[in-house]
Design a protein around this motif. Structure first.
Motif, PDB file in Angstrom:
ATOM      1  N   LEU A 259      -2.042  -2.205  -6.448  1.00 13.65           N
ATOM      2  CA  LEU A 259      -3.378  -2.088  -5.859  1.00 13.65           C
ATOM      3  C   LEU A 259      -4.282  -3.231  -6.305  1.00 13.65           C
ATOM      4  O   LEU A 259      -5.113  -3.723  -5.537  1.00 13.65           O
ATOM      5  CB  LEU A 259      -3.993  -0.738  -6.237  1.00 13.65           C
ATOM      6  N   THR A 260      -4.115  -3.662  -7.552  1.00 14.97           N
ATOM      7  CA  THR A 260      -4.898  -4.810  -8.040  1.00 14.97           C
ATOM      8  C   THR A 260      -4.527  -6.081  -7.279  1.00 14.97           C
ATOM      9  O   THR A 260      -5.395  -6.880  -6.909  1.00 14.97           O
ATOM     10  CB  THR A 260      -4.657  -5.007  -9.546  1.00 14.97           C
ATOM     11  N   GLU A 261      -3.239  -6.267  -7.018  1.00 16.83           N
ATOM     12  CA  GLU A 261      -2.787  -7.432  -6.243  1.00 16.83           C
ATOM     13  C   GLU A 261      -3.357  -7.427  -4.831  1.00 16.83           C
ATOM     14  O   GLU A 261      -3.574  -8.485  -4.240  1.00 16.83           O
ATOM     15  CB  GLU A 261      -1.261  -7.454  -6.158  1.00 16.83           C
ATOM     16  N   LEU A 262      -3.596  -6.234  -4.286  1.00 16.63           N
ATOM     17  CA  LEU A 262      -4.031  -6.119  -2.888  1.00 16.63           C
ATOM     18  C   LEU A 262      -5.532  -6.237  -2.717  1.00 16.63           C
ATOM     19  O   LEU A 262      -6.014  -6.187  -1.579  1.00 16.63           O
ATOM     20  CB  LEU A 262      -3.579  -4.765  -2.320  1.00 16.63           C
ATOM     21  N   ALA A 263      -6.276  -6.357  -3.799  1.00 20.63           N
ATOM     22  CA  ALA A 263      -7.733  -6.373  -3.694  1.00 20.63           C
ATOM     23  C   ALA A 263      -8.202  -7.452  -2.728  1.00 20.63           C
ATOM     24  O   ALA A 263      -7.901  -8.635  -2.888  1.00 20.63           O
ATOM     25  CB  ALA A 263      -8.346  -6.596  -5.071  1.00 20.63           C
ATOM     26  N   GLY A 264      -8.931  -7.051  -1.670  1.00 19.83           N
ATOM     27  CA  GLY A 264      -9.501  -7.993  -0.707  1.00 19.83           C
ATOM     28  C   GLY A 264      -8.536  -8.521   0.328  1.00 19.83           C
ATOM     29  O   GLY A 264      -8.897  -9.378   1.124  1.00 19.83           O
ATOM     30  N   THR A 265      -7.285  -8.034   0.333  1.00 19.83           N
ATOM     31  CA  THR A 265      -6.297  -8.575   1.282  1.00 19.83           C
ATOM     32  C   THR A 265      -5.929  -7.594   2.373  1.00 19.83           C
ATOM     33  O   THR A 265      -5.070  -7.891   3.192  1.00 19.83           O
ATOM     34  CB  THR A 265      -5.007  -8.976   0.534  1.00 19.83           C
ATOM     35  N   ILE A 266      -6.529  -6.409   2.384  1.00 21.53           N
ATOM     36  CA  ILE A 266      -6.135  -5.387   3.367  1.00 21.53           C
ATOM     37  C   ILE A 266      -6.899  -5.641   4.655  1.00 21.53           C
ATOM     38  O   ILE A 266      -8.008  -5.158   4.868  1.00 21.53           O
ATOM     39  CB  ILE A 266      -6.398  -3.972   2.821  1.00 21.53           C
ATOM     40  N   LEU A 267      -6.293  -6.475   5.513  1.00 20.81           N
ATOM     41  CA  LEU A 267      -6.906  -6.865   6.787  1.00 20.81           C
ATOM     42  C   LEU A 267      -5.963  -6.530   7.917  1.00 20.81           C
ATOM     43  O   LEU A 267      -4.750  -6.418   7.727  1.00 20.81           O
ATOM     44  CB  LEU A 267      -7.206  -8.369   6.794  1.00 20.81           C
ATOM     45  N   ASP A 268      -6.509  -6.380   9.138  1.00 22.84           N
ATOM     46  CA  ASP A 268      -5.653  -6.159  10.299  1.00 22.84           C
ATOM     47  C   ASP A 268      -5.246  -7.489  10.894  1.00 22.84           C
ATOM     48  O   ASP A 268      -5.525  -8.563  10.342  1.00 22.84           O
ATOM     49  CB  ASP A 268      -6.341  -5.264  11.338  1.00 22.84           C
ATOM     50  N   THR A 269      -4.603  -7.468  12.056  1.00 26.26           N
ATOM     51  CA  THR A 269      -4.072  -8.694  12.655  1.00 26.26           C
ATOM     52  C   THR A 269      -5.172  -9.644  13.096  1.00 26.26           C
ATOM     53  O   THR A 269      -4.932 -10.832  13.266  1.00 26.26           O
ATOM     54  CB  THR A 269      -3.197  -8.345  13.863  1.00 26.26           C
ATOM     55  N   ASP A 270      -6.408  -9.133  13.288  1.00 29.74           N
ATOM     56  CA  ASP A 270      -7.521  -9.993  13.703  1.00 29.74           C
ATOM     57  C   ASP A 270      -8.343 -10.466  12.524  1.00 29.74           C
ATOM     58  O   ASP A 270      -9.418 -11.050  12.703  1.00 29.74           O
ATOM     59  CB  ASP A 270      -8.431  -9.224  14.686  1.00 29.74           C
TER      60      ASP A 270
ATOM     61  N   LEU B 210      -5.445   1.432   6.162  1.00 24.19           N
ATOM     62  CA  LEU B 210      -4.779   0.898   4.967  1.00 24.19           C
ATOM     63  C   LEU B 210      -5.726   0.887   3.769  1.00 24.19           C
ATOM     64  O   LEU B 210      -5.331   1.213   2.644  1.00 24.19           O
ATOM     65  CB  LEU B 210      -4.282  -0.513   5.242  1.00 24.19           C
ATOM     66  N   HIS B 211      -6.964   0.496   4.024  1.00 23.93           N
ATOM     67  CA  HIS B 211      -7.944   0.465   2.938  1.00 23.93           C
ATOM     68  C   HIS B 211      -8.158   1.864   2.379  1.00 23.93           C
ATOM     69  O   HIS B 211      -8.207   2.069   1.154  1.00 23.93           O
ATOM     70  CB  HIS B 211      -9.260  -0.115   3.462  1.00 23.93           C
ATOM     71  N   ALA B 212      -8.271   2.847   3.284  1.00 28.40           N
ATOM     72  CA  ALA B 212      -8.459   4.223   2.839  1.00 28.40           C
ATOM     73  C   ALA B 212      -7.263   4.711   2.028  1.00 28.40           C
ATOM     74  O   ALA B 212      -7.414   5.380   0.996  1.00 28.40           O
ATOM     75  CB  ALA B 212      -8.676   5.128   4.052  1.00 28.40           C
ATOM     76  N   ARG B 213      -6.062   4.390   2.476  1.00 32.35           N
ATOM     77  CA  ARG B 213      -4.859   4.826   1.762  1.00 32.35           C
ATOM     78  C   ARG B 213      -4.792   4.189   0.376  1.00 32.35           C
ATOM     79  O   ARG B 213      -4.399   4.832  -0.604  1.00 32.35           O
ATOM     80  CB  ARG B 213      -3.616   4.479   2.567  1.00 32.35           C
ATOM     81  N   ALA B 214      -5.197   2.912   0.278  1.00 32.80           N
ATOM     82  CA  ALA B 214      -5.213   2.245  -1.017  1.00 32.80           C
ATOM     83  C   ALA B 214      -6.231   2.907  -1.953  1.00 32.80           C
ATOM     84  O   ALA B 214      -5.955   3.118  -3.143  1.00 32.80           O
ATOM     85  CB  ALA B 214      -5.534   0.763  -0.836  1.00 32.80           C
ATOM     86  N   LEU B 215      -7.408   3.233  -1.415  1.00 33.32           N
ATOM     87  CA  LEU B 215      -8.426   3.911  -2.234  1.00 33.32           C
ATOM     88  C   LEU B 215      -7.918   5.277  -2.694  1.00 33.32           C
ATOM     89  O   LEU B 215      -8.127   5.673  -3.851  1.00 33.32           O
ATOM     90  CB  LEU B 215      -9.713   4.070  -1.425  1.00 33.32           C
ATOM     91  N   LEU B 216      -7.256   6.006  -1.811  1.00 28.31           N
ATOM     92  CA  LEU B 216      -6.740   7.322  -2.165  1.00 28.31           C
ATOM     93  C   LEU B 216      -5.646   7.214  -3.227  1.00 28.31           C
ATOM     94  O   LEU B 216      -5.582   8.031  -4.162  1.00 28.31           O
ATOM     95  CB  LEU B 216      -6.202   8.020  -0.919  1.00 28.31           C
ATOM     96  N   ALA B 217      -4.777   6.213  -3.104  1.00 30.52           N
ATOM     97  CA  ALA B 217      -3.743   6.013  -4.119  1.00 30.52           C
ATOM     98  C   ALA B 217      -4.372   5.731  -5.479  1.00 30.52           C
ATOM     99  O   ALA B 217      -3.931   6.262  -6.512  1.00 30.52           O
ATOM    100  CB  ALA B 217      -2.819   4.873  -3.705  1.00 30.52           C
ATOM    101  N   GLU B 218      -5.419   4.902  -5.476  1.00 30.19           N
ATOM    102  CA  GLU B 218      -6.101   4.616  -6.741  1.00 30.19           C
ATOM    103  C   GLU B 218      -6.782   5.865  -7.289  1.00 30.19           C
ATOM    104  O   GLU B 218      -6.775   6.109  -8.503  1.00 30.19           O
ATOM    105  CB  GLU B 218      -7.128   3.498  -6.539  1.00 30.19           C
ATOM    106  N   ALA B 219      -7.387   6.682  -6.393  1.00 33.81           N
ATOM    107  CA  ALA B 219      -8.021   7.923  -6.833  1.00 33.81           C
ATOM    108  C   ALA B 219      -7.016   8.853  -7.491  1.00 33.81           C
ATOM    109  O   ALA B 219      -7.298   9.471  -8.531  1.00 33.81           O
ATOM    110  CB  ALA B 219      -8.679   8.612  -5.638  1.00 33.81           C
ATOM    111  N   GLU B 220      -5.822   8.965  -6.914  1.00 33.46           N
ATOM    112  CA  GLU B 220      -4.775   9.794  -7.503  1.00 33.46           C
ATOM    113  C   GLU B 220      -4.401   9.275  -8.898  1.00 33.46           C
ATOM    114  O   GLU B 220      -4.210  10.063  -9.831  1.00 33.46           O
ATOM    115  CB  GLU B 220      -3.555   9.790  -6.592  1.00 33.46           C
TER     116      GLU B 220
ATOM    117  N   VAL C 194       0.842  -1.200   0.000  1.00 38.97           N
ATOM    118  CA  VAL C 194       0.000   0.000   0.000  1.00 38.97           C
ATOM    119  C   VAL C 194       0.878   1.251   0.000  1.00 38.97           C
ATOM    120  O   VAL C 194       0.631   2.212  -0.738  1.00 38.97           O
ATOM    121  CB  VAL C 194      -0.944  -0.005   1.218  1.00 38.97           C
ATOM    122  N   LEU C 195       1.892   1.228   0.836  1.00 40.31           N
ATOM    123  CA  LEU C 195       2.817   2.362   0.909  1.00 40.31           C
ATOM    124  C   LEU C 195       3.497   2.587  -0.441  1.00 40.31           C
ATOM    125  O   LEU C 195       3.621   3.731  -0.912  1.00 40.31           O
ATOM    126  CB  LEU C 195       3.857   2.089   1.998  1.00 40.31           C
TER     127      LEU C 195
END
Length: 944
Positions: free
Chosen positions: A52-63, A70-80, A34-35
């Motif tokens: 971002l395509t590779e990360l689809a559906g994998t942005i989860l926390d430790t639980d 992380l999800h928000a940052r990925a969405l913002l990166a895609e928006a840019e 994501v970074l």
């Protein structure tokens, strides 16, 4: 809560570390991707989208739940990325989603980044008011998030955009804050600040300063990864050069902007750079190329209608059409540009376009429309106090009046008014064309004096404009020179810095090598086995140098050979071999001459041993300690010139350590043999001491048994005489009853006496046998301490009583489970030591033996005397092997040493001797009742 994105664009070192791949497979792989997607959005938009395509559906926390930040940052990166590729509806949707998630997570930096991106999107669409509002909102979030770098970026960009809309108001707000602002160290913040400062200089007409500031900003933007800003700065730098009439340099910068934009595929960047290049090629008179560039730019610009760049591009296309004498096409492009400019509310573009539209309408003969078109911008220019556009408006209106009237009087009045406005401006140079028009109009009116006057002013204006343009070109050349010099100096400083960094790196590498060699030296010299020394040498030499073959040989002086015991090739151990010391081999020469040998062959070595490969570089070095040569070490490589100064230093250092280690190993082997021989000798002496102690017991038994056996012999002899006398009386008939009764009574007494003494002697022999067996045995068993010590004392009584001394015992019954032989030897040696040293031949004394149980585990045995005592300087040495004060009397000095070893090692106890000269000595033994170890041997039944 804050997310992990600490930078707006990402610093190069951080991105290089993330791209190295070491962290992409770890537990933080999702966060790292994501970074990277965020940092690469402008550097490599396609790669960012792939991540971002590779990360689809994998942005989860430790639980296992979705990670909001992380999800928000990925969405913002895609928006840019979507904004850059001109998918603005998708951009707006993603920005809304990211903003909601950042708000739920209370991430102020994330909210600020969303607002900044929304502001860029709105500005791209031409919605200036909402775009400025979004940028101000971003500043507020960044302040709340305490990110000074982001605050500076957002404020500088907002100021730069506002000055195009309301120059005076924007500069009044931002100049005090930014113009004296020191350049920050962060490359992105510095680039945005320099962008604003350059724009201010451009608006002030200080084009050289604008160029200097923008070029600096361009360099910083490249470092920061702000690719969009890099393209913008390259284009405006070209525009500044164009204003200095250096059109070739202007085109060069705009081509540089296009070269950066081309790999990105961004429609806005490609359309803007192509149209900007077309504008400059138009000024250069390269109409065909300009036309091709404009046509190439239109599909890109068409995907982003409504931007300032879009309006300027259409205006430039119109200028090209005017230059190509196509006024109708020019009018159409001007009208498209004017519609965008009016929607944007950029007065500078609007005013320019009104003049351009008037020119096109005049060329088309549409005079009424031309007059109507120019009237409004004239009023706006006068209201805004913009004399430059007012002069252009008056000149355009004069052209309309000239075309409308056969009498040029009204045109002359308007031109005179325009010249008056220009004359009121300090430093203003009226264009020569305006003076020429006025001269022609006066000539048409028959006023030749005025016509001549303005003709001369036209020539003067042309000369001034020519001089000004030349001056501008000179300024441009000076700027180019200054820039080139600055770049040259920067390159020089960069190379100096690189050289210094290289030198520092080399020093650091050398220090690390020396430090490592020190550690290696400690490791090598710690080895005391020659095989281990070779193994360690081999490992480190192969780690630090290129080594195919390695061997180590030791010099054998006796046989005049070099014994090469250790040989390896390609990590394979080779059999040992021997080289005659007198031979002509490199090994023998190295050892004989005590010198290093380095040989390099272009192709292969001239000779090689069977079973080994040809080498191209061989290095031999003697192993020396002082002037003594111990042997030779050789490393060999199949590479040419494999060993330079660094390798030679490493090899020499390790060989020095290896020589010390080999010398130590040889010395240790010799020492080990000597110690082994000493141990054998000591063992023999200890065994002799044990036998001596046993001999003392034998002597005691012999002395003790002698008395009962003598009594028994006397009793038996007397009994034999009595029986013989009785037999004689019977033979002669003189035996009386009384004599017989007396004889029988005497015989019975003598037999009883003999029996008692024989039993006593048998008991003593049995005791000696038991103790003697313990002396010679190393077995553990159970026994009674009191009984056992009495047996030992009985056997030692003769040794003690030789000078009249006696032994007193106070030993209760204590059950022991230990090694009686060790205890017997210790007690025998202690009692013998007292008998030998405590009393003189005519000075008897008392030996007291006491024992007591200290607790459930320990028992204490004390052997005390009241004899001479031990001198203080001798007392610490009493347990040392071979220490004795009676060596002249034949003592070896091992008695108390053996006692100490038996007590501390075999019996697992302690022994302490305390003495006061003239008052006696006390030896205190403390041993466990049950010695730790295996099960005891069963109690032996005494033999009778």
């Amino acid at each position: 809560m804050q997310d992990s994105v600490t930078d707006f664009f990402g610093l190069p070192d951080d991105i290089a570390r993330l791209l190295s791949g070491r962290e992409l497979a770890g537990e933080h792989a999702v966060r790292i991707k994501v970074l990277l997607a965020w940092y690469l959005r402008q550097r490599d938009t396609a790669k960012s989208l792939r991540l971002l395509t590779e990360l689809a559906g994998t942005i989860l926390d430790t639980d296992g739940r979705p990670d909001l930040v992380l999800h928000a940052r990925a969405l913002l990166a895609e928006a840019e990325c979507m904004r850059l590729v001109a998918d603005l509806p998708r951009t707006a949707l993603l920005l809304d989603q990211a903003t909601r998630l950042f708000a739920d997570a209370d991430d102020r930096l994330g909210l600020g980044d969303c607002a900044f991106s929304r502001g860029e999107t709105l500005l791209l669409q031409g919605d200036l008011d909402n775009g400025f509002t979004a940028l101000r909102e971003a500043v507020g979030h960044y302040r709340a998030g305490d990110d000074a770098v982001r605050v500076l970026i957002a404020e500088a960009w907002l100021a730069n955009q506002e000055q195009y809309n309301s120059p005076d108001e924007a500069r009044g707000r931002w100049d005090p804050q930014f113009l004296e602002h020191q350049h920050p160290t962060h490359p992105a913040a510095c680039a945005f600040l320099l962008t604003y400062k350059g724009s201010v200089a451009f608006q002030d007409g200080d084009f050289p300063q604008a160029i200097r500031l923008w070029e600096q900003g361009f360099e910083h933007s490249i470092v920061a990864g702000a690719v969009s800003l890099s393209i913008h700065l390259a284009m405006v730098t070209g525009s500044a050069y164009a204003n200095l009439f250096d059109l070739p340099m202007a085109l060069e910068w705009k081509e540089k902007a296009h070269a950066i934009a081309k790999p990105t595929g961004w429609p806005e960047a490609l359309g803007a750079t192509l149209s900007s290049m077309a504008e400059t090629t138009t000024s250069l008179g390269q109409y065909e190329r300009a036309l091709a560039l404009f046509e190439e730019s239109l599909p890109y610009l068409g995907r982003l209608p409504g931007s300032r760049r879009h309006s300027i591009a259409y205006c430039a296309y119109g200028n090209l059409c005017i230059a190509m004498n196509e006024p109708q096409a020019a009018l159409e492009w001007y009208q498209r540009a004017d519609a965008i400019a009016q929607r944007l509310g950029h007065p500078d573009v609007e005013l320019y376009l009104q003049s351009a539209l008037t020119t096109a309408l005049l060329k088309l003969g549409r005079l009424e429309e031309a007059e109507a078109r120019i009237t409004r911008p004239r009023a706006i220019a006068r209201t805004q106090g913009n004399p430059y556009y007012e002069i252009e408006a008056l000149r355009a209106l004069a052209s309309v009046r000239r075309a409308q009237d056969h009498d040029p009087s009204r045109a002359v009045a308007l031109l005179e008014q325009a010249i008056a406005v220009g004359a009121a401006l300090q430093g203003m140079t009226i264009k020569s064309e305006m003076y020429e028009e006025l001269a022609r109009d006066y000539e048409a009116l028959g006023n030749h004096r005025q016509a001549l006057f303005y003709e001369r002013r036209a020539r003067d204006s042309w000369q001034r404009n020519f001089d000004r343009q030349n001056g501008a070109r000179i300024l441009a050349m000076q700027v180019r020179f200054d820039t080139a010099r600055a770049r040259s100096e920067a390159e020089h400083h960069r190379k100096l810095a690189e050289a210094e960094a290289t030198r520092a790196a080399e020093l650091d590498r050398a220090n690390q090598t020396l430090e490592k060699l020190g550690s290696i030296g400690q490791e090598i010299t710690a080895r005391l086995d020659s095989e281990a020394v070779f193994t360690t040498l081999s490992e480190h030499l192969q780690d630090l140098m290129h080594v195919n073959t390695l061997f180590l040989g030791l010099k054998d002086e006796t046989n005049q050979i070099i014994d090469i015991r250790y040989r390896m090739e390609d990590s394979r151990r080779l059999p040992p071999r021997q080289v005659q010391l007198a031979s002509d081999t490199l090994s023998a020469r190295c050892v004989r001459d005590n010198e290093e040998i380095l040989m390099v062959w272009d192709r292969r070595s001239p000779a090689t041993l069977a079973g080994t490969r040809h080498m191209r570089t061989v290095l031999y070095r003697p192993l020396t300690i002082g002037d003594r040569v111990l042997g030779v070490v050789s490393v060999q490589s199949d590479r040419a010139s494999a060993y330079g100064p660094r390798e030679l230093l490493i090899f020499r250092t390790i060989c020095a350590y290896g020589a010390i280690a080999m010398a130590n190993a040889v010395a240790y082997q010799q020492l080990d043999r000597a110690v082994a021989e000493l141990r054998e000798a000591l063992q023999r002496l200890v065994q002799q001491e044990k036998m001596a102690a046993l001999g003392q017991l034998v002597a005691g038994v012999a002395h003790e048994v002698n008395t009962p056996l003598g009594v028994t012999l006397s009793a038996v002899s007397q009994l034999n005489d009595t029986i013989r006398q009785t037999r004689d009386h019977m033979a002669h008939g003189t035996l009386t009853r009384t004599a017989l009764a007396e004889t029988l009574q005497n015989g019975q007494d003598l037999a009883a006496l003999a029996q008692r003494n024989v039993v006593r002697a048998a008991d003593m022999v049995r005791t000696f046998k038991s103790v003697a067996v313990d002396h010679g045995s190393d077995e553990r068993r159970r026994f009674d301490l009191g009984d056992y010590l009495k047996e030992i004392v009985t056997l030692m009584r003769a040794r003690v009583s030789a000078n009249g001394s006696r032994v007193e015992m106070d030993v209760p019954s204590i059950q022991m489970d230990t090694y009686p032989g060790a205890l017997a030897q210790a007690m025998t040696n202690l009692i013998a030591n007292v008998a030998d040293h405590a009393y003189g031949a005519d000075a008897p004394g008392t030996i007291r033996i006491q024992a007591r149980r200290l607790d459930q585990r320990l028992v204490e045995i004390a052997v005390a005397d009241d004899g001479r005592g031990i001198a203080p300087d001798i007392l610490p040495k009493v347990f040392d092997p071979f220490f004795t004060t009676r060596r002249a009397a034949g003592s070896m000095g091992l008695g108390l040493h053996v006692t100490f070893n038996q007590v501390t090692q075999r019996l697992n106890g302690t022994i302490l001797i305390d003495s006061v000269p003239g008052q006696g000595t006390v030896a205190t033994i403390r041993i466990p009742c049950e010695v730790p170890g295996g099960p005891p041997v069963a109690l032996a039944t005494p033999a009778h």
